[in-house]
Scaffold this active site. Structure first.
Site, short mmCIF file in Angstrom:
data_model
loop_
_atom_site.label_atom_id
_atom_site.label_comp_id
_atom_site.label_asym_id
_atom_site.label_seq_id
_atom_site.Cartn_x
_atom_site.Cartn_y
_atom_site.Cartn_z
N HIS A 34 0.94 -1.56 -0.09
CA HIS A 34 -0.01 -0.11 0.12
C HIS A 34 0.79 1.14 -0.44
O HIS A 34 1.70 1.12 -0.04
CB HIS A 34 -0.81 0.01 1.45
CG HIS A 34 -0.21 -0.18 2.46
ND1 HIS A 34 0.84 0.85 2.55
CD2 HIS A 34 -0.18 -0.93 3.31
CE1 HIS A 34 0.85 0.04 4.20
NE2 HIS A 34 0.93 -0.89 4.67
N HIS A 37 3.74 1.43 2.17
CA HIS A 37 5.55 0.70 1.30
C HIS A 37 5.67 1.45 0.92
O HIS A 37 6.64 1.90 0.29
CB HIS A 37 4.57 -0.39 0.82
CG HIS A 37 3.50 -1.05 2.16
ND1 HIS A 37 3.41 -2.04 2.32
CD2 HIS A 37 5.10 -2.61 3.13
CE1 HIS A 37 2.94 -2.68 3.48
NE2 HIS A 37 3.97 -3.10 3.69
N ASP A 150 5.42 1.22 13.15
CA ASP A 150 5.86 -0.24 13.32
C ASP A 150 6.64 0.46 14.58
O ASP A 150 7.86 0.18 14.31
CB ASP A 150 6.20 -1.46 13.70
CG ASP A 150 4.32 -2.03 12.68
OD1 ASP A 150 3.86 -2.29 13.06
OD2 ASP A 150 4.36 -1.80 11.15
N SER A 186 -2.23 -2.74 6.00
CA SER A 186 -2.30 -4.35 5.28
C SER A 186 -3.53 -4.46 6.13
O SER A 186 -4.07 -5.32 5.13
CB SER A 186 -1.68 -5.13 4.87
OG SER A 186 0.19 -4.72 4.45
O1 PAF Z 1 7.07 -4.62 9.37
C1 PAF Z 1 6.98 -6.19 8.54
O2 PAF Z 1 5.42 -6.23 7.22
C2 PAF Z 1 7.12 -7.08 9.05
O3 PAF Z 1 7.34 -7.14 10.74
C3 PAF Z 1 8.67 -6.83 8.64
C4 PAF Z 1 9.58 -6.04 9.33
C5 PAF Z 1 8.97 -7.17 7.19
C6 PAF Z 1 9.43 -8.32 9.29
O4 PAF Z 1 8.56 -9.56 8.36
#
Ligand code: PAF
Length: 282
Positions: A34, A37, A150, A186
């Site tokens: 999305h 990203h 995150d 997501s």
């Molecule tokens: O943030 C994420 O999408 C996941 O935790 C990652 C960093 C790709 C690890 O699987």
């Protein structure tokens, strides 16, 4: 865009790129790509010669089988987006290639993993740490990009590379939001229109908390009033709302001039959502 699925092949490829003196940026993802990203990819494209996006839905970081089963998997659509964004290489390995055997190592991030998300998702950061370490070792990036939605994961990854002396710069990219303020995720793909409306209150609550803190209401009162706001939202079930020091994620270490993280997790239509706001003292 080149698609590489084998760990051996990506390693040969990146070593070749490095021999040519090209810098590499890694955008690790679990797919269902999305706008959030895209912001990571854009920054990597700007700062590196080659951008590699990985897509791997990492089972070891899900402590709930249902959550893993529900996680959206949209590889074909993702490939098209990455092409359009100008990403150079998609690394999309299968589970057996990444985990030919169950990892035996256990990572311990101390207090950092005992709070916020770590408290409610036991084992989650061990799984994140292991997959991120594998990706860093397979892609050998100069820089790796992580969304600040995150925030705790970002601190955990910084701790990981510091402990293992990994020569990759870890870069945090600000949270992207819908017009309603809802953090782009997501998981939003699993929400109905009504659910999306309800979920927007998560950010409204964070904004209210920010106002209260700026009005010098104090941490305790801010938590109480924000909790009251969240309680009144039908269809939103808050798991935690906390105000912590943004370096340690501990609430005990807050003083008047601490940088703060306002952090929240909750459920809408059975989908778990998180968000946060960073507040720098004036
Ligand atoms: O943030 C994420 O999408 C996941 O935790 C990652 C960093 C790709 C690890 O699987």
């Amino acid at each position: 865009m080149q698609l590489i699925q084998s760990p051996d092949e990506i390693l040969v490829k990146v070593k070749d790129l490095k021999k040519k003196g090209l810098s590499i940026g890694l955008v690790p993802t679990m797919g269902a790509l999305h706008h959030g990203h895209k912001a990571l990819a854009d920054q990597s494209l700007e700062e590196n010669d080659i951008t590699i996006t990985s897509i791997f839905v990492n089972p070891t970081q899900f402590n709930n089988a249902e959550d893993l089963a529900r996680y959206p998997k949209t590889l074909e659509a993702d490939k098209q987006k990455l092409e359009a964004w100008g990403v150079d290489i998609l690394f999309a390995p299968g589970e057996n290639e990444i985990y030919p055997r169950k990892p035996t190592i256990k990572l311990n991030f101390g207090k950092l993993e005992e709070v916020l998300e770590g408290k409610f998702r036991p084992g989650h950061f061990n799984g994140v740490g292991i997959i991120v370490m594998k990706l860093l070792n397979l892609v050998l990036p100069d820089r790796a990009y992580f969304g600040l939605k995150d925030f705790q994961q970002f601190l955990i990854v910084k701790e990981l590379v510091s402990n293992f002396s990994v020569p990759t710069e870890i870069i945090g990219v600000p949270t992207q939001r819908h017009a309603s303020g809802l953090a782009i995720s997501s998981r939003n793909q699993n929400l109905s229109d009504k659910g999306l409306e309800i979920a927007a209150n998560i950010y409204q609550g964070l904004n209210l908390a920010r106002e209260l803190i700026l009005d010098k209401k104090g941490i305790k009162e801010t938590i109480r009033l924000t909790g009251q706001f969240y309680d009144k939202v039908d269809g939103l079930e808050i798991e935690y709302f906390e105000i912590v020091h943004s370096d340690t994620l501990l609430s005990e270490q807050i003083s008047e001039d601490s940088p703060l993280l306002l952090s929240v997790a909750g459920y809408v239509e059975n989908i778990r959502l998180i968000d946060n706001l960073y507040l720098q003292p004036d």
